[in-house]
Write a protein that holds these residues in place. Structure first.
Motif, short mmCIF file in Angstrom:
data_model
loop_
_atom_site.label_atom_id
_atom_site.label_comp_id
_atom_site.label_asym_id
_atom_site.label_seq_id
_atom_site.Cartn_x
_atom_site.Cartn_y
_atom_site.Cartn_z
N GLN A 81 0.84 -1.20 0.00
CA GLN A 81 0.00 0.00 0.00
C GLN A 81 0.88 1.25 0.00
OE1 GLN A 81 -3.48 -0.04 0.22
NE2 GLN A 81 -3.91 2.10 0.66
N ALA A 82 1.93 1.24 0.84
CA ALA A 82 2.84 2.39 0.91
C ALA A 82 3.62 2.58 -0.39
CB ALA A 82 3.81 2.21 2.08
N TYR A 83 3.85 1.46 -1.11
CA TYR A 83 4.55 1.56 -2.40
C TYR A 83 3.63 2.04 -3.52
CZ TYR A 83 8.45 -1.08 -0.37
OH TYR A 83 9.52 -1.49 0.41
N GLY A 84 2.36 2.27 -3.19
CA GLY A 84 1.45 2.84 -4.17
C GLY A 84 0.53 1.86 -4.88
N PHE A 85 0.41 0.64 -4.36
CA PHE A 85 -0.44 -0.35 -5.02
C PHE A 85 -1.80 -0.42 -4.33
CE2 PHE A 85 3.71 -1.48 -6.51
CZ PHE A 85 3.47 -1.79 -7.85
N ARG A 86 -2.83 -0.60 -5.14
CA ARG A 86 -4.20 -0.68 -4.67
C ARG A 86 -4.89 -1.88 -5.32
NH1 ARG A 86 -1.80 2.43 -2.16
NH2 ARG A 86 -2.30 4.59 -1.58
N ARG A 87 -6.05 -2.24 -4.77
CA ARG A 87 -6.87 -3.24 -5.44
C ARG A 87 -7.13 -2.79 -6.88
NH1 ARG A 87 -10.17 -6.37 -1.36
NH2 ARG A 87 -9.80 -5.36 0.67
N TYR A 88 -7.51 -3.74 -7.72
CA TYR A 88 -7.71 -3.40 -9.13
C TYR A 88 -8.83 -2.38 -9.31
CZ TYR A 88 -8.15 -4.00 -14.16
OH TYR A 88 -8.19 -3.77 -15.51
N ASN A 89 -9.81 -2.37 -8.39
CA ASN A 89 -10.91 -1.39 -8.49
C ASN A 89 -10.56 -0.04 -7.87
OD1 ASN A 89 -11.01 -1.84 -5.74
ND2 ASN A 89 -13.02 -2.86 -5.75
N GLY A 90 -9.32 0.09 -7.38
CA GLY A 90 -8.87 1.36 -6.82
C GLY A 90 -8.95 1.45 -5.32
N ASN A 91 -9.63 0.52 -4.66
CA ASN A 91 -9.74 0.53 -3.20
C ASN A 91 -8.44 0.12 -2.54
OD1 ASN A 91 -12.42 1.28 -3.45
ND2 ASN A 91 -13.21 -0.81 -3.21
#
Length: 320
Positions: free
Chosen positions: A256-266
């Motif tokens: 999350q801190a590296y900038g990754f999110r669920r595919y839907n943006g959540n």
């Protein structure tokens, strides 16, 4: 004069290629003697090694499939058309009792066993048709990943010696993988199971043997029954290439801190009990996946991340 020159060129072309071919065969025959000695040093019976080496021929179709020309956008639909999804669901029902028993014994969800089966052999239709010893010896001779294929060749000889496999029954794909689940000889040597309890190991004709062997392998290597394989994610920041690959593992909060999110943006799940790795088989411009331990185990059955992701996609469609 011109005709003589042309004829001379043709004769030279064919004779030179014949010499190359003959040299190649002679080199392969010499290489087989080296393989024989390595097998004996690894504990294979000298009589068995000598007897089997004499029947091995160079196999020019032996190769590793290269999916580099495919992207996941085209490869997954090609590997998992709707007919494969409907077949997988039908097979799940047809083998329900067997799969439930295996799931209880080995703690592997039935959908993953069926997905492995579907991707690796088209539900048992392609368990291997080439002479495995010739394929493995030729792959070792070709020089790419030589040590791996030398060890697999020796493991195949040990299957014959220890598990009483018939040499003529030892059929593989062009990559040396065998049976309905396309397992390598070294894997079979450790995890082979007589699933139908008939006193024989037959991973080509017995779905019970093939399923049980694959489930046993996953179980013994640490399959997580209460977890899944991974998820597709999206990047919201510039990617650090050092983060890519199965060797790099981090928690969801770190991703999350590296900038990754669920595919839907959540946001990613708020749990730190799972270590995930980031893969991008088509490069930074393609799809991103965070994958878990179960993905690593499934990846041992396939030739590439593309194949493993097709397998996991099919497992998801089965679940739906």
């Amino acid at each position: 004069m011109i005709l003589k020159i042309i004829l001379s060129a043709i004769i030279y072309f064919f004779t030179s290629h014949l010499v190359v071919a003959n040299n190649s065969h002679h080199q392969f025959e010499d290489y087989l003697l080296s393989l024989q000695q390595q097998a004996i040093s690894a504990g294979v019976s000298p009589l068995l090694a000598e007897r089997l080496i004499g029947d091995i021929k160079i196999f020019k179709k032996a190769n590793i499939d290269n999916d580099s020309q495919h992207t996941l956008e085209t490869y997954i639909p090609q590997m998992v058309p709707e007919i494969s999804v409907s077949t997988a669901r039908a097979m799940l029902q047809q083998h329900e009792t067997l799969l439930n028993n295996l799931s209880q014994q080995y703690q592997v969800q039935p959908r993953f066993i069926i997905a492995l089966w579907g991707i690796n052999s088209r539900f048992g239709e392609r368990p291997g048709r080439f002479p495995a010893l010739s394929v493995l010896a030729s792959l070792a001779f070709n020089g790419e990943n030589q040590l791996f294929y030398v060890n697999e060749f020796i493991a195949a000889l040990k299957l014959i010696e220890q598990k009483k496999f018939e040499v003529n029954a030892l059929k593989s794909s062009s990559t040396g993988a065998m049976g309905q689940m396309q397992m390598m000889p070294s894997q079979l040597l450790i995890y082979l199971v007589d699933g139908d309890k008939d006193g024989r190991f037959d991973i080509w004709n017995s779905a019970e043997d093939a399923f049980a062997s694959a489930a046993n392998m996953l179980n013994q290597q640490g399959w997580q029954f209460d977890a899944t394989w991974g998820r597709q994610v999206k990047a919201t920041m510039m990617l650090d290439p050092n983060l890519l690959g199965l060797a790099s593992t981090h928690t969801f909060s770190q991703w999350q801190a590296y900038g990754f999110r669920r595919y839907n943006g959540n946001n990613l799940p708020q749990r730190d009990d799972i270590n995930a790795s980031l893969i991008a088989p088509d490069g930074p411009q393609g799809r991103f996946y965070l994958v878990y331990e179960n993905f690593r185990l499934l990846d041992q059955f396939t030739a590439s991340f593309h194949d493993t992701l097709a397998l996991t996609y099919l497992s998801e469609k089965i679940k739906q």
